[in-house]
Write an enzyme that holds these catalytic residues in place. Structure first.
Site, mmCIF file in Angstrom:
data_model
loop_
_atom_site.group_PDB
_atom_site.id
_atom_site.type_symbol
_atom_site.label_atom_id
_atom_site.label_comp_id
_atom_site.label_asym_id
_atom_site.label_seq_id
_atom_site.Cartn_x
_atom_site.Cartn_y
_atom_site.Cartn_z
ATOM 1 N N LYS A 1 -13.592 -0.058 4.763
ATOM 2 C CA LYS A 1 -14.074 -0.917 3.671
ATOM 3 C C LYS A 1 -15.170 -1.852 4.163
ATOM 4 O O LYS A 1 -16.173 -2.037 3.492
ATOM 5 C CB LYS A 1 -12.932 -1.764 3.111
ATOM 6 C CG LYS A 1 -11.582 -1.094 3.087
ATOM 7 C CD LYS A 1 -11.331 -0.317 1.838
ATOM 8 C CE LYS A 1 -10.085 0.535 2.025
ATOM 9 N NZ LYS A 1 -9.614 1.164 0.849
ATOM 10 N N ASP B 1 -1.863 -5.123 9.350
ATOM 11 C CA ASP B 1 -2.689 -4.089 8.734
ATOM 12 C C ASP B 1 -3.977 -4.787 8.297
ATOM 13 O O ASP B 1 -3.973 -5.595 7.363
ATOM 14 C CB ASP B 1 -1.948 -3.485 7.536
ATOM 15 C CG ASP B 1 -2.755 -2.379 6.882
ATOM 16 O OD1 ASP B 1 -3.958 -2.276 7.159
ATOM 17 O OD2 ASP B 1 -2.169 -1.622 6.086
ATOM 18 N N TRP C 1 0.876 -1.184 0.000
ATOM 19 C CA TRP C 1 0.000 0.000 0.000
ATOM 20 C C TRP C 1 0.903 1.220 0.000
ATOM 21 O O TRP C 1 1.884 1.277 0.746
ATOM 22 C CB TRP C 1 -0.891 -0.039 1.241
ATOM 23 C CG TRP C 1 -1.826 1.121 1.362
ATOM 24 C CD1 TRP C 1 -2.646 1.619 0.399
ATOM 25 C CD2 TRP C 1 -2.057 1.911 2.538
ATOM 26 N NE1 TRP C 1 -3.375 2.670 0.898
ATOM 27 C CE2 TRP C 1 -3.034 2.873 2.204
ATOM 28 C CE3 TRP C 1 -1.538 1.904 3.830
ATOM 29 C CZ2 TRP C 1 -3.496 3.812 3.121
ATOM 30 C CZ3 TRP C 1 -1.997 2.824 4.750
ATOM 31 C CH2 TRP C 1 -2.970 3.765 4.383
HETATM 32 C C1 LIG Z 1 -3.563 -1.996 2.921
HETATM 33 C C2 LIG Z 1 -4.274 -0.803 3.454
HETATM 34 N N1 LIG Z 1 -4.036 -0.421 4.699
HETATM 35 C C3 LIG Z 1 -4.650 0.633 5.236
HETATM 36 C C4 LIG Z 1 -5.553 1.359 4.524
HETATM 37 C C5 LIG Z 1 -6.150 2.504 5.253
HETATM 38 O O1 LIG Z 1 -7.394 2.887 4.968
HETATM 39 P P1 LIG Z 1 -8.216 3.840 5.936
HETATM 40 O O2 LIG Z 1 -7.254 4.738 6.629
HETATM 41 O O3 LIG Z 1 -9.132 4.555 5.029
HETATM 42 O O4 LIG Z 1 -8.902 2.926 6.888
HETATM 43 C C6 LIG Z 1 -5.821 1.025 3.191
HETATM 44 C C7 LIG Z 1 -6.731 1.819 2.349
HETATM 45 O O5 LIG Z 1 -6.809 1.730 1.157
HETATM 46 C C8 LIG Z 1 -5.177 -0.102 2.652
HETATM 47 O O6 LIG Z 1 -5.403 -0.513 1.404
#
Ligand SMILES: Cc1ncc(COP(=O)(O)O)c(C=O)c1O
Length: 411
Positions: free
Chosen positions: A255, A218, A137
């Site tokens: 998500k 994560d 990411w």
């Molecule tokens: C692998 C991964 N980690 C963390 C996130 C963090 O998303 P958010 O801060 O919107 O919860 C994302 C969002 O696309 C992601 O793909």
């Protein structure tokens, strides 16, 4: 004009994925397709308010606007922690979990990093390396570098992206110094779509334990991958329950509940004793106090309302199936479209990879051509968010990929 105190501040280019969405939004074409940002869309290409969330919002509509406690809404923290580790888990019963509400997954990663930095500084006065996958990411590196960690990548996929590079993963784990931190994607690796199997997770866990490494999970897609939260939480629970490995979990509800803008997540540490958990939690409280004083209430109330109510929980379980099944169906539709058109290339992996994303393996000039000529937006790496596909656009996308690949590869 007097010189500015900001004169040495560098210009930092905008985030590519958010920039892509901006370009997409500004494009008036009716043909446009956004396969960049990883947000779930329904079969009409619209954002989906989950029925469980709609009902939960109704339940909390009379909530007041007071501050939450520093560590977050208590019912949210308890329920989210139980969701993560299982209600009857020893780690909860023994009081070995330290947790706080976080600003979605990103905020949870930042908080976990800050705590681990302080912990390392206090214990050894040396800062361990944070290992991240390549590819990963796009925010991982800068989240941990901004805290002060050295960040090192290791090859996560085979050179042709046909699967997980378990050999490199094993070697990296084995060679990393004790206390090194590894960021694992708990499920639905972003962007590759390749996850370790249960057996591979077990092997990874054994090395992590034997070598005294520290895992950060994560957990941005739990429930979205297989359609079942518990199934997707396998690696986390195996490390914590079966191996007794101290771990951090950065859980996002962006998500899995479609709460992207509400910024609601959990930062949890499974530790080895209740004394340690108490100390870590007190440090979390102090960190939150200085950074944001206390977290936002709305998203936490929505999540708690879903998790507290048996009917809403069952509805959510169904909603997760709806999302994951639609994503799987779109993987097949794109794959079958390309195969039917006889598009040169190996597309089988589209159906083999898991979660929201896959990397198509297109060249940069092909990606740019798709964007400019056909209004199809995907990341420069040709990572596509499958959730942006639907019955109305998948054929168009397959045909445009087909035309583009033929045009560029015949040159
Ligand atoms: C692998 C991964 N980690 C963390 C996130 C963090 O998303 P958010 O801060 O919107 O919860 C994302 C969002 O696309 C992601 O793909």
């Amino acid at each position: 004009m007097s010189s500015s105190i900001f004169s040495a501040v560098p210009y930092i280019p905008p985030d590519p994925i958010f920039e892509l969405t901006k370009q997409y939004n500004a494009n008036p074409s009716l043909l446009k397709v956004n396969l960049g940002q990883g947000t779930y869309k329904d079969e009409n290409g619209e954002p989906w308010i989950l029925p469980a969330v709609r009902a939960a919002k109704e339940k909390i509509r009379t909530a007041n606007h007071e501050y939450l406690p520093i560590l977050g809404l208590t019912s949210f923290r308890s329920r989210a922690t139980e969701l993560l580790f299982g209600q009857d888990s020893d780690v909860i019963k023994d009081g070995r979990v330290a947790s706080c509400q976080a600003l979605s997954g990103t905020g949870a990663l930042h908080t976990a990093g800050k705590i681990l930095y302080r912990a390392a500084q206090a214990a050894r006065n040396t800062i361990p390396t944070v290992y991240i996958t390549n590819p990963s990411w796009s925010n991982h590196r800068q989240v941990f570098e901004s805290i002060g960690f050295p960040v090192q990548e290791f090859e996560y996929t085979t050179a042709d992206n046909s699967g997980l590079n378990m050999g490199c993963l094993t070697q990296t784990l084995t060679q990393a110094p004790a206390h090194s931190i590894f960021v694992f994607h708990a499920s639905a690796h972003n962007p590759s779509g390749w996850d370790p199997t249960a057996e591979q997770w077990k092997a990874i866990g054994e090395i992590v334990k034997a070598k005294g490494l520290f895992p950060i999970f994560d957990a941005a897609y739990l429930g979205m991958t297989s359609g079942d939260f518990d199934t997707d939480a396998f690696a986390i629970r195996y490390f914590v329950h079966e191996l007794g490995v101290e771990s951090a979990v950065c859980l996002s509800f962006a998500k899995s509940l479609g709460l992207y803008g509400e910024r609601i997540g959990l930062c949890a540490f499974a530790t080895s004793s209740s004394t340690i958990a108490t100390a870590v939690q007190s440090t979390l409280a102090q960190l939150i106090r200085v950074e944001i004083s206390n977290p936002p209430a709305f998203g936490a109330r929505v999540v708690a309302a879903v998790l507290e109510d048996e009917d809403l929980r069952a509805e959510w379980a169904q909603n997760l199936v709806t999302m994951s099944e639609r994503i799987k169906a779109m993987r097949w539709a794109l794959y079958e479209g390309l195969v039917e058109l006889g598009t040169p290339g190996n597309w089988k992996r589209i159906t083999e990879q898991k979660g929201m994303f896959c990397i198509l393996g297109l060249r940069l000039e092909e990606v740019l051509h798709l964007r400019e000529k056909y209004h199809i937006y995907m990341a420069d790496s040709s990572r596509v968010s499958i959730a942006g596909l639907n019955a109305g656009n998948v054929r168009y996308v397959a045909e445009c990929i087909d035309r583009t690949v033929r045009e560029f590869r015949s040159r």
